[in-house]
Design a protein around this motif. Structure first.
Motif: not given
Length: 186
Positions: A33, A36-37, A131-136
Motif C-alpha cells: 500500500h 501508487e495504490g 488491486g486498487w489504483g492510487g487513492e482508490q
C-alpha cells in the motif's frame, strides 16, 4: 508526507453492506500500500481446485496426500491466471514480496519445494489478487466499505477460511452480524 505501506500486513474486512460481489464478506490481507495504490489477497474464498490438481497441471510431482487435498483459494479478481503462495518463511524465495512477517511468492520454485517437503510450513495457495489504483482504497475506506484490523500470523494461517471474516472482526470486539448493512458500498 508520502504514503508508504501504511496498511501492509493489515486485514481489510468487507463491511456487511459491500455490494461488490467480488468482495462481499471477504477478508483481504494487504500486501502493499503506497501512493501508487494497493495490492492484497482475499483469504476466505475457496475455489473448487485442490492443490493436487494444481500440481498436476503444472507437472509438479511428489507432494504428500495431505498437501494435495488442500483447497486453492481465490485471491481476488485481478490476474486470476497467476498463482501466489502466502507464507511466513523467511528464506529468500525468488519473486517474493515481503511485508511484515509475510511473504507472497509467485515463483514455481516454491511450489516444487513444497512438493519435496522443503517449502514453508505455513502457507496458503491462491490464484489472483485484489488491486486498487492510487487513492482508490482510501476512498473506499472513507466510505466505510472496509473495516481495518490487525493480521496476526496465527489467525491468517490457522483460522478456517469460512470463519476468518468474523474471527478477524472479533479480535477488536466487533460482531459483523450486528453491523449495519447500509454502510460500505464501494
Amino acid at each position: 508526507m508520502p504514503l508508504e505501506n501504511t496498511l501492509a500486513s493489515s486485514l481489510l474486512l468487507a463491511m456487511p453492506g459491500m455490494d461488490d460481489p467480488n468482495f462481499s464478506r471477504t477478508a483481504v490481507l494487504v500486501c502493499q500500500h503506497d501512493g501508487e495504490g494497493a495490492m492484497g489477497v482475499v483469504l476466505n474464498r475457496r475455489t473448487d481446485v485442490l492443490l493436487g490438481e494444481l500440481f498436476e497441471q503444472l507437472g509438479i510431482e511428489g507432494a504428500a496426500r495431505e498437501m494435495k487435498g488442500r483447497q486453492v483459494l481465490w485471491g481476488g479478481p485481478v490476474q486470476v491466471d497467476r498463482g501466489f503462495v502466502l507464507h511466513d518463511d523467511p528464506r529468500p524465495w525468488p519473486s517474493t514480496l515481503r511485508f511484515g512477517a509475510f511473504g507472497l511468492t509467485s515463483s514455481r520454485e516454491i511450489l516444487h519445494a513444497m512438493a519435496r517437503g522443503d517449502g514453508p510450513e505455513r502457507y496458503l495457495v491462491m490464484v489472483g489478487h485484489a488491486g486498487w489504483g492510487g487513492e482508490q482504497l482510501e476512498g473506499e475506506l472513507a466510505q466505510n466499505a472496509w473495516l481495518t484490523v490487525p493480521a496476526p500470523e496465527a489467525m491468517v494461517f490457522d483460522t478456517d477460511s469460512e470463519q476468518l471474516w468474523q474471527v478477524a472482526a472479533g479480535q477488536i470486539g466487533v460482531d459483523m452480524a450486528n453491523m449495519a448493512d447500509y454502510s460500505g458500498h464501494a
